[in-house]
Design an enzyme around this catalytic site. Structure first.
Site, PDB file in Angstrom:
ATOM      1  N   SER A   1     -24.274 -19.592  32.389  1.00 23.99           N
ATOM      2  CA  SER A   1     -24.816 -18.689  31.367  1.00 23.99           C
ATOM      3  C   SER A   1     -23.702 -17.874  30.717  1.00 23.99           C
ATOM      4  O   SER A   1     -23.023 -17.084  31.382  1.00 23.99           O
ATOM      5  CB  SER A   1     -25.848 -17.745  31.976  1.00 23.99           C
ATOM      6  OG  SER A   1     -26.143 -16.736  31.018  1.00 23.99           O
TER       7      SER A   1
ATOM      8  N   HIS B   1     -25.467 -22.557  28.957  1.00 22.48           N
ATOM      9  CA  HIS B   1     -26.738 -21.845  28.824  1.00 22.48           C
ATOM     10  C   HIS B   1     -26.555 -20.630  27.912  1.00 22.48           C
ATOM     11  O   HIS B   1     -25.699 -19.787  28.148  1.00 22.48           O
ATOM     12  CB  HIS B   1     -27.195 -21.406  30.214  1.00 22.48           C
ATOM     13  CG  HIS B   1     -28.575 -20.849  30.290  1.00 22.48           C
ATOM     14  ND1 HIS B   1     -29.711 -21.635  30.275  1.00 22.48           N
ATOM     15  CD2 HIS B   1     -29.011 -19.569  30.391  1.00 22.48           C
ATOM     16  CE1 HIS B   1     -30.783 -20.861  30.380  1.00 22.48           C
ATOM     17  NE2 HIS B   1     -30.386 -19.598  30.441  1.00 22.48           N
TER      18      HIS B   1
ATOM     19  N   ASP C   1     -28.369 -17.412  26.411  1.00 27.69           N
ATOM     20  CA  ASP C   1     -29.490 -16.496  26.561  1.00 27.69           C
ATOM     21  C   ASP C   1     -29.688 -15.651  25.321  1.00 27.69           C
ATOM     22  O   ASP C   1     -28.938 -14.714  25.071  1.00 27.69           O
ATOM     23  CB  ASP C   1     -29.252 -15.581  27.765  1.00 27.69           C
ATOM     24  CG  ASP C   1     -29.433 -16.308  29.081  1.00 27.69           C
ATOM     25  OD1 ASP C   1     -30.513 -16.897  29.277  1.00 27.69           O
ATOM     26  OD2 ASP C   1     -28.492 -16.292  29.896  1.00 27.69           O
TER      27      ASP C   1
ATOM     28  N   MET D   1     -31.909 -12.966  23.370  1.00 31.69           N
ATOM     29  CA  MET D   1     -32.896 -11.912  23.650  1.00 31.69           C
ATOM     30  C   MET D   1     -33.122 -11.061  22.405  1.00 31.69           C
ATOM     31  O   MET D   1     -32.161 -10.703  21.724  1.00 31.69           O
ATOM     32  CB  MET D   1     -32.381 -11.014  24.776  1.00 31.69           C
ATOM     33  CG  MET D   1     -31.981 -11.770  26.030  1.00 31.69           C
ATOM     34  SD  MET D   1     -31.345 -10.633  27.267  1.00 31.69           S
ATOM     35  CE  MET D   1     -30.844 -11.791  28.553  1.00 31.69           C
TER      36      MET D   1
ATOM     37  N   HIS E   1     -31.845 -20.668  25.670  1.00 29.07           N
ATOM     38  CA  HIS E   1     -32.993 -20.066  26.359  1.00 29.07           C
ATOM     39  C   HIS E   1     -33.471 -18.905  25.498  1.00 29.07           C
ATOM     40  O   HIS E   1     -32.861 -17.837  25.487  1.00 29.07           O
ATOM     41  CB  HIS E   1     -32.524 -19.598  27.758  1.00 29.07           C
ATOM     42  CG  HIS E   1     -33.566 -18.862  28.540  1.00 29.07           C
ATOM     43  ND1 HIS E   1     -33.252 -18.103  29.657  1.00 29.07           N
ATOM     44  CD2 HIS E   1     -34.912 -18.764  28.394  1.00 29.07           C
ATOM     45  CE1 HIS E   1     -34.352 -17.565  30.145  1.00 29.07           C
ATOM     46  NE2 HIS E   1     -35.382 -17.942  29.397  1.00 29.07           N
TER      47      HIS E   1
ATOM     48  N   MET F   1     -35.559 -15.945  24.698  1.00 32.25           N
ATOM     49  CA  MET F   1     -36.427 -14.893  25.235  1.00 32.25           C
ATOM     50  C   MET F   1     -36.822 -14.026  24.043  1.00 32.25           C
ATOM     51  O   MET F   1     -36.354 -12.896  23.876  1.00 32.25           O
ATOM     52  CB  MET F   1     -35.664 -14.097  26.303  1.00 32.25           C
ATOM     53  CG  MET F   1     -35.487 -14.896  27.593  1.00 32.25           C
ATOM     54  SD  MET F   1     -34.215 -14.223  28.681  1.00 32.25           S
ATOM     55  CE  MET F   1     -32.777 -15.048  28.014  1.00 32.25           C
TER      56      MET F   1
ATOM     57  N   ASP G   1     -33.171 -20.080  37.021  1.00 36.18           N
ATOM     58  CA  ASP G   1     -32.277 -19.183  36.276  1.00 36.18           C
ATOM     59  C   ASP G   1     -32.414 -17.759  36.802  1.00 36.18           C
ATOM     60  O   ASP G   1     -33.497 -17.172  36.743  1.00 36.18           O
ATOM     61  CB  ASP G   1     -32.671 -19.254  34.791  1.00 36.18           C
ATOM     62  CG  ASP G   1     -31.821 -18.376  33.887  1.00 36.18           C
ATOM     63  OD1 ASP G   1     -30.827 -17.798  34.363  1.00 36.18           O
ATOM     64  OD2 ASP G   1     -32.170 -18.286  32.686  1.00 36.18           O
TER      65      ASP G   1
HETATM   66  C1  DX5 Z   1     -31.658 -13.562  32.445  1.00 37.23           C
HETATM   67  C2  DX5 Z   1     -30.985 -14.789  31.899  1.00 37.23           C
HETATM   68  C3  DX5 Z   1     -30.069 -15.487  32.860  1.00 37.23           C
HETATM   69  C4  DX5 Z   1     -28.911 -14.688  33.339  1.00 37.23           C
HETATM   70  C5  DX5 Z   1     -28.401 -15.273  34.616  1.00 37.23           C
HETATM   71  O1  DX5 Z   1     -32.607 -13.119  31.534  1.00 37.23           O
HETATM   72  O2  DX5 Z   1     -31.959 -15.722  31.499  1.00 37.23           O
HETATM   73  O3  DX5 Z   1     -29.614 -16.706  32.295  1.00 37.23           O
HETATM   74  O4  DX5 Z   1     -27.861 -14.625  32.437  1.00 37.23           O
HETATM   75  O5  DX5 Z   1     -27.384 -14.468  35.102  1.00 37.23           O
HETATM   76  P1  DX5 Z   1     -26.966 -14.442  36.631  1.00 37.23           P
HETATM   77  O6  DX5 Z   1     -26.587 -15.824  37.028  1.00 37.23           O
HETATM   78  O7  DX5 Z   1     -25.823 -13.506  36.634  1.00 37.23           O
HETATM   79  O8  DX5 Z   1     -28.146 -13.932  37.413  1.00 37.23           O
HETATM   80 ZN    ZN Z   2     -31.371 -17.791  30.863  1.00 33.45          ZN
END
Ligand code: DX5
Ligand code: ZN
Length: 236
Positions: A18, A43, A45, A47, A76, A78, A185
């Site tokens: 990520s 990955h 993320d 948001m 991903h 969100m 994840d």
């Molecule tokens: C959380 C994200 C994850 C996050 C994982 O909302 O979807 O992908 O970055 O981070 P670690 O591996 O540090 O828990």
């Molecule tokens: Zn994620």
């Protein structure tokens, strides 16, 4: 040209580091390092500050890093309205797009929008959402993502209580002979990666444990790939 997630196996543990845990001032450098380390994809993320209580990065950042990266981009989302944004994230360089079943859009329509935009499609569940919420879509997606933390932030602790849900979905994937990646994840590290694998997660996201591993990214990727030895060992 897109990278095709469907070419990847489901019988060994793959890793999707990520980017959230990378150094945002040196993204190209960190992506080059994680690529050389053997990452299977990257990955991303995204948001929106509404679906989750945090804002990360979006289209311009993905567009910039796409220029210098040969990794499959695993986005991903969100966000509240993933259907509306499938096309722009695809154009920015996403190869695969995962959205949340809890988002405000109709899942079947989002899947169609993602495929229409030329990407493979994934559906995700937050910790409090049961497996039954995604079961109607299991044969319509290329990936299911089971969150092992509440989405919104990196660096949280792995929720082992999500493992029965992972096992339930993996069993159904194997029973039906589907080629669906089962991603977990949140909080994945050397200790929790084999646990998630044992319950059937063959694709693991790790942010902190890869980008900030004290022995370097190569070692971190090796450790998660090593969880293949545990894959499905706790599927009852
Ligand atoms: C959380 C994200 C994850 C996050 C994982 O909302 O979807 O992908 O970055 O981070 P670690 O591996 O540090 O828990
Ligand atoms: Zn994620």
């Amino acid at each position: 040209m897109k990278y095709d997630l469907r070419q990847l196996p489901i019988d060994r543990v793959l890793v999707s580091p990520s980017l959230l845990a990378a150094d945002f001032g040196n993204l190209d450098r960190d992506i080059a390092e994680v690529t050389a380390a053997g990452a299977d994809m990257l990955h991303l993320d995204v948001m929106d500050g509404s679906f989750v209580p945090n804002i990360s990065f979006g289209v311009p950042v993905i567009k910039s890093i796409r220029k210098n990266s040969t990794l499959l981009f695993d986005a991903h989302l969100m966000i509240d309205h993933p259907g509306k944004y499938a096309e722009v994230f695809s154009s920015a360089g996403a190869d695969h797009i995962t959205f949340h079943v809890e988002s405000l859009d109709d899942p079947a329509e989002v899947i169609a929008a993602i495929r229409g935009a030329g990407c493979t499609a994934g559906i995700s569940v937050k910790p409090k959402t049961p497996a039954s919420a995604i079961m109607p879509y299991l044969d319509k997606v290329d990936m299911v993502l089971v969150m092992t933390v509440e989405p919104g932030f990196g660096g949280q602790s792995f929720m082992a209580d999500q493992m029965p849900k992972v096992a339930e979905i993996r069993r159904e994937i194997l029973r039906r002979g589907l080629k669906v990646q089962l991603q977990t994840d949140g909080g994945i590290d050397a200790k929790t990666s084999p646990v998630a694998a044992a319950y059937g997660s063959n694709l693991q996201v790790a942010g902190t444990a890869v980008f900030r591993h004290p022995e370097g990214m190569k070692k971190a990727v090796e450790i998660i790939h090593g969880s293949t030895a545990a894959l499905d060992s706790n599927l009852k």
